[in-house]
Scaffold this active site. Sequence first.
Site, PDB file in Angstrom:
ATOM      1  N   ARG A 196       0.656  -1.183  -0.045  1.00 37.48           N
ATOM      2  CA  ARG A 196       0.098   0.177   0.025  1.00 37.48           C
ATOM      3  C   ARG A 196       0.986   1.449  -0.021  1.00 37.48           C
ATOM      4  NH1 ARG A 196      -2.718  -0.305   5.863  1.00 37.48           N
ATOM      5  NH2 ARG A 196      -0.982   0.127   7.454  1.00 37.48           N
ATOM      6  N   GLU A 197       2.119   1.006   0.259  1.00 37.17           N
ATOM      7  CA  GLU A 197       2.897   2.347   0.357  1.00 37.17           C
ATOM      8  C   GLU A 197       3.422   2.734  -1.233  1.00 37.17           C
ATOM      9  OE1 GLU A 197       5.911   0.899   3.002  1.00 37.17           O
ATOM     10  OE2 GLU A 197       4.521   0.690   4.772  1.00 37.17           O
ATOM     11  N   ASN A 265       8.564  -7.216   5.248  1.00 36.35           N
ATOM     12  CA  ASN A 265       9.543  -6.721   6.335  1.00 36.35           C
ATOM     13  C   ASN A 265       9.413  -7.216   7.635  1.00 36.35           C
ATOM     14  OD1 ASN A 265      11.667  -4.638   6.036  1.00 36.35           O
ATOM     15  ND2 ASN A 265      10.490  -3.577   7.434  1.00 36.35           N
ATOM     16  N   ARG A 266       8.900  -8.357   7.839  1.00 34.37           N
ATOM     17  CA  ARG A 266       9.278  -9.377   9.028  1.00 34.37           C
ATOM     18  C   ARG A 266       9.466 -10.921   8.521  1.00 34.37           C
ATOM     19  NH1 ARG A 266       7.669  -4.922  10.211  1.00 34.37           N
ATOM     20  NH2 ARG A 266       6.273  -4.140  11.819  1.00 34.37           N
ATOM     21  N   HIS A 318       9.955   3.182   2.527  1.00 32.36           N
ATOM     22  CA  HIS A 318       8.680   2.787   2.980  1.00 32.36           C
ATOM     23  C   HIS A 318       7.904   4.209   3.195  1.00 32.36           C
ATOM     24  CE1 HIS A 318       9.207  -1.473   4.139  1.00 32.36           C
ATOM     25  NE2 HIS A 318      10.443  -1.038   4.167  1.00 32.36           N
ATOM     26  N   SER A 319       6.582   3.866   3.709  1.00 32.86           N
ATOM     27  CA  SER A 319       5.958   5.231   4.051  1.00 32.86           C
ATOM     28  C   SER A 319       4.702   4.586   5.037  1.00 32.86           C
ATOM     29  CB  SER A 319       5.099   5.797   2.965  1.00 32.86           C
ATOM     30  OG  SER A 319       4.120   5.004   2.247  1.00 32.86           O
ATOM     31  N   TYR A 320       4.467   5.528   6.052  1.00 31.79           N
ATOM     32  CA  TYR A 320       4.998   6.814   6.111  1.00 31.79           C
ATOM     33  C   TYR A 320       5.272   7.313   7.505  1.00 31.79           C
ATOM     34  CZ  TYR A 320       0.015   8.593   7.648  1.00 31.79           C
ATOM     35  OH  TYR A 320      -0.881   8.714   8.196  1.00 31.79           O
ATOM     36  N   TYR A 370       9.225   1.037  17.358  1.00 30.58           N
ATOM     37  CA  TYR A 370       9.067  -0.162  18.247  1.00 30.58           C
ATOM     38  C   TYR A 370       9.748  -1.378  17.859  1.00 30.58           C
ATOM     39  CZ  TYR A 370       5.225   2.450  20.836  1.00 30.58           C
ATOM     40  OH  TYR A 370       4.677   3.587  21.540  1.00 30.58           O
ATOM     41  N   GLU A 393      11.167   6.151   5.945  1.00 32.06           N
ATOM     42  CA  GLU A 393       9.795   6.395   5.866  1.00 32.06           C
ATOM     43  C   GLU A 393       9.562   7.736   5.335  1.00 32.06           C
ATOM     44  OE1 GLU A 393       7.627   4.359   6.924  1.00 32.06           O
ATOM     45  OE2 GLU A 393       8.638   2.622   7.960  1.00 32.06           O
TER      46      GLU A 393
END
Length: 432
Positions: A196-197, A265-266, A318-320, A370, A393
């Site tokens: 979605r970014e 990204n995990r 990435h965003s945002y 985090y 970001e």
Amino acid sequence: MAIRTIRLAQLGALVTVIAVLAGGCNGASVDHDGNYRGFKLFSVRQKDETTVKHLRELQLSNDELDFWKLDRIAGSEAHVLVPPSQVKSFVADLLKNRIQFRELISDYGRIKDENTRFGTSRRLSNKNPILTKYLRHQEINDLLESYARRHPSFVSVNEIGKSYEGRSIKSITIRSPVAGNASRPIVLIDAGIHAREWAAPATAVYVISELVENAAKHRDLLDGLTWIVVPLVNPDGYEYSHESVRLWRKTRRPTGQHCFGIDGNRNFDFHWSEVGSSDSPCSDTFHGEHSFSEPETQAIRNELLRLKGSCKFYLTLHSYGEYLLYPWGWTSNLPQEWEIIDEVARAGADAIHDATGTSYRVGSSTNVLYAAAGGSDDYAFAVADVPIAITMELPGGGNSGFNPPASQIEEIVKESFVGIRAMAIDVARKYA
């Protein structure tokens, strides 16, 4: 449908909130055409550490709350999209805890596709399309091939993998057009791990266009560095976010229980699944059944390992949120020689601030946001031995939706390039 206006004068600031209190909502799922009818976007003021902690607990305990922006910095604003079924309880919780908030978008489903997807203004019609619309997967790949055909002496394109649905994941390599074949430190940039970014692939494409079409202007970037850019890592999810579910984040491989996709990204194999991701296949942060379960993350892994020893700067877009983040993402501890990465990141932040006034926050991923293990930057730094690994970001769309509207693409990508350019120059100075 009952509607109530709530005034929070007792908090010292007047905050007006429209809360939908009627029952009978359909839950967090979008409707059949992905319109997000009744979803509300809230901005929540993190006035102190207690509020920061509370919002993080909400994020971890309720998968139906979609936090678009959430850091651990007191005084910042968090953005959260709330489905109709959760609005009443979410508002009640904030009121109970005396947390200030405001409504940014009253009904996300009413946001027109044209506001984020296409540039429609006639005054933009004479501009380069990369500045006026979010290009689709095939358009991006066609553009890369066009650059390679027109500039074969210093531009080449490679397929580094295929997505689960068979789409080509391509990289473009850009070398100095005049400095021969001397070995240079490599910059590897990728974008679009999260579907979605859209602003991330748009920025990557702009970086490519500047280096290719304005090579003479950027001699310092090209003579000192070789650039490899993967502008769209997750084409399946990206296309799905355009055609079906606007806020789709993951890949598109079926994962059981009528769920699809994992959070790319995990999914990288460094402290994989330890913290900040989910075991649930339906979660937006599902880390996968095992590390590198996806062909998309395997493609980036293979490229990083292929470049081991020569790649000195890995930048993932990435965003945002306007952050420049570096390892670690799995712990609040800092890696050895973190000061060098911090210097590069601050060079980018300072350049952007000097040029436009936009302020980027700089720090390790865990300490600014985090803990979230399994990220590509941690893997690049720890396993592929890339000394400078940074997540950028980009700015968001605010009350226009997740991404900036098409009319703001030019502003965002040009501003971002200022920071990327400054970071690359610092890397070249350190490693050339």
